[in-house]
Scaffold this active site. Structure first.
Site, short mmCIF file in Angstrom:
data_model
loop_
_atom_site.label_atom_id
_atom_site.label_comp_id
_atom_site.label_asym_id
_atom_site.label_seq_id
_atom_site.Cartn_x
_atom_site.Cartn_y
_atom_site.Cartn_z
N LYS A 49 64.63 56.84 -13.62
CA LYS A 49 65.96 56.57 -14.17
C LYS A 49 66.28 55.08 -14.13
O LYS A 49 67.02 54.57 -14.94
CB LYS A 49 67.03 57.28 -13.34
CG LYS A 49 66.89 58.78 -13.28
CD LYS A 49 68.14 59.33 -12.62
CE LYS A 49 68.01 60.76 -12.21
NZ LYS A 49 67.79 60.92 -10.78
N LYS A 86 55.85 55.80 -12.21
CA LYS A 86 56.42 57.07 -12.64
C LYS A 86 57.62 56.83 -13.57
O LYS A 86 58.29 55.80 -13.47
CB LYS A 86 56.79 57.95 -11.44
CG LYS A 86 58.04 57.57 -10.72
CD LYS A 86 58.50 58.70 -9.80
CE LYS A 86 59.84 58.29 -9.21
NZ LYS A 86 60.79 59.34 -9.06
N LYS A 110 62.01 51.34 -2.83
CA LYS A 110 63.37 51.10 -3.33
C LYS A 110 64.02 49.90 -2.67
O LYS A 110 64.78 49.16 -3.30
CB LYS A 110 64.25 52.34 -3.15
CG LYS A 110 63.86 53.45 -4.11
CD LYS A 110 64.95 54.47 -4.34
CE LYS A 110 64.57 55.38 -5.51
NZ LYS A 110 65.48 56.47 -5.75
N1 AQP Z 1 58.60 61.02 -13.20
C1 AQP Z 1 58.81 62.21 -12.65
N2 AQP Z 1 57.93 63.22 -12.85
C2 AQP Z 1 58.14 64.46 -12.30
N3 AQP Z 1 59.20 64.74 -11.53
C3 AQP Z 1 60.09 63.76 -11.31
N4 AQP Z 1 61.24 63.71 -10.61
C4 AQP Z 1 61.77 62.47 -10.69
N5 AQP Z 1 61.01 61.68 -11.44
C5 AQP Z 1 59.95 62.45 -11.84
C6 AQP Z 1 61.78 64.86 -9.89
O1 AQP Z 1 63.09 65.09 -10.36
C7 AQP Z 1 63.88 65.61 -9.29
C8 AQP Z 1 65.15 64.85 -9.21
O2 AQP Z 1 64.87 63.51 -8.88
P1 AQP Z 1 66.06 62.61 -8.34
O3 AQP Z 1 67.00 62.36 -9.44
O4 AQP Z 1 66.71 63.26 -7.20
O5 AQP Z 1 65.41 61.33 -7.77
P2 AQP Z 1 64.26 60.36 -8.14
O6 AQP Z 1 62.94 60.98 -7.83
O7 AQP Z 1 64.54 59.14 -7.40
O8 AQP Z 1 64.42 60.16 -9.68
P3 AQP Z 1 64.10 58.90 -10.52
O9 AQP Z 1 64.30 59.28 -11.91
O10 AQP Z 1 62.78 58.32 -10.19
O11 AQP Z 1 65.23 57.88 -10.12
P4 AQP Z 1 65.13 56.41 -9.56
O12 AQP Z 1 64.79 55.57 -10.71
O13 AQP Z 1 66.49 56.17 -9.02
O14 AQP Z 1 64.06 56.39 -8.50
C9 AQP Z 1 63.03 65.51 -8.01
O15 AQP Z 1 62.48 66.79 -7.73
C10 AQP Z 1 61.95 64.56 -8.40
O16 AQP Z 1 60.75 64.80 -7.69
#
Ligand code: AQP
Length: 344
Positions: A210, A207, A115
């Site tokens: 968001k 992956k 990040k």
């Molecule tokens: N691609 C994914 N597949 C399975 N699980 C996922 N999670 C996130 N992406 C995937 C799971 O969703 C929960 C909440 O995630 P979060 O919102 O707290 O944070 P994150 O992992 O940083 O989500 P993003 O979507 O990937 O956001 P950005 O783009 O900001 O990095 C967690 O249990 C996570 O494992």
């Protein structure tokens, strides 16, 4: 070691674009665990601000995640749904954990490296310290089980290390303050099922996320049926037909991802998906996947829209959850203060 009451804790960041990966990797599993555990599901807004969030969007995104929890079937009466910033003990315990965790441990966190990218000097201190706050989120409730996607595995291991070091560092004080040794449980990650890491629809090596600039890379929980169908139709694949055996998916990341998504949505194994679609063209499989996805998501997204139209109801759910969470968190934090040697 003390026998800890079993408690599930997990959170989702209100950073917009809630997607199918969040649903399959986390929220759908939160729902399943409700029948077996006391659960706490948190909208982790303190985590969200480790990168810039527009204040108006943040409020909407907190409500969107809460609506997704409720629409997916989380029972906010029987369990606890709240937003993190309402319970100041998360931040308070995180400070104690900042002083327990070692720089070397945090330096190894791959999510920070990804990040922060090349511009590490410009990343917020909060982004670096994020895993200590995550440990506090879980441990302020002495949470024992944490359902998360595969990307959070390393952070969970760090939470265990922090709990263990706290228990060791303060062992004498823990006992002297009337607790059996081992004040904090070592929380167990629950990372199971066919969709623990849903990948981008445009690039099977990344992956679904968001923050991906391409909206075609993910299925948002706010997408309508047409958008879902278009995104699945345009999802990247390879020229080969689907294999008949799971082994045949090796090295075919995009195909493996779509099969995993189908399996998770239909609650069947990847092999069962291939028994039905193996040997066939992607176009046939994609049509079936789009239909399934729309079928499963439409009731949830519809209910989310209905709930989001009444923000005052969502705010009441969060306020009530925050009050109940606060009682538990204060109890832990008071004990931590006694153990650490603060006067209260
Ligand atoms: N691609 C994914 N597949 C399975 N699980 C996922 N999670 C996130 N992406 C995937 C799971 O969703 C929960 C909440 O995630 P979060 O919102 O707290 O944070 P994150 O992992 O940083 O989500 P993003 O979507 O990937 O956001 P950005 O783009 O900001 O990095 C967690 O249990 C996570 O494992």
């Amino acid at each position: 070691m003390t026998a800890f009451a079993q408690r599930v804790f997990s959170g989702v960041q209100p950073t917009g674009n809630l997607h199918l990966g969040n649903y399959l990797g986390a929220i759908q599993r939160f729902v399943e665990l409700q029948s077996r555990y006391d659960c706490m599901y948190c909208v982790v807004d303190l985590h969200a601000i480790t990168v810039w969030q527009d204040p108006v969007d943040l409020k909407n995104n907190i409500r969107e995640v809460t609506a997704a929890f409720l629409a997916a079937g989380i029972d906010a009466g029987r369990h606890i749904v709240f937003n993190q910033s309402r319970v100041p003990e998360h931040a308070e315990l995180a400070w104690v954990f900042n002083c327990v965790a070692r720089m070397g441990w945090l330096n190894r966190m791959t999510q920070f490296k990804e990040k922060a990218g090349k511009d590490r000097e410009n990343a917020s201190v909060g982004l670096f310290a994020y895993p200590a706050l995550m440990a506090a989120d879980i441990l302020v409730y002495r949470g024992t089980h944490v359902p998360v996607g595969d990307d959070q595995k390393q952070h969970l291991e760090l939470s265990r290390d922090i709990a263990q070091k706290f228990n060791n560092d303060f062992a004498a004080s823990i006992t002297a303050n009337g607790h059996a040794d081992g004040f904090f449980p070592l929380p167990e990650p629950l990372i199971t099922g066919p969709a623990t890491r849903v990948m981008s629809l445009r690039d099977g090596s990344r992956k679904m996320s968001k923050s991906d600039a391409s909206d075609l890379s993910r299925i948002n929980l706010s997408d309508d049926a047409d958008q879902i169908a278009t995104k699945i139709r345009k999802a990247r694949t390879d020229p080969e037909p689907l294999p008949g055996e799971v082994k045949g998916l090796e090295g075919r990341r995009e195909a493996e991802n779509l099969v995993g998504i189908y399996a998770a949505l239909a609650a069947v194994s990847a092999q069962q998906v291939l028994d039905e679609y193996g040997g066939g063209q992607f176009s046939t499989f994609k049509t079936a996947l789009a239909d399934l996805c729309i079928d499963k998501l439409a009731p949830i997204t519809g209910e989310m829209r209905r709930l989001q139209a009444d923000p005052s109801h969502i705010d009441k759910v969060l306020a009530s959850g925050g009050e109940r969470a606060g009682v538990l968190a204060r109890e832990t934090m008071n004990a931590v203060k006694d153990i650490v040697g603060f006067i209260r």
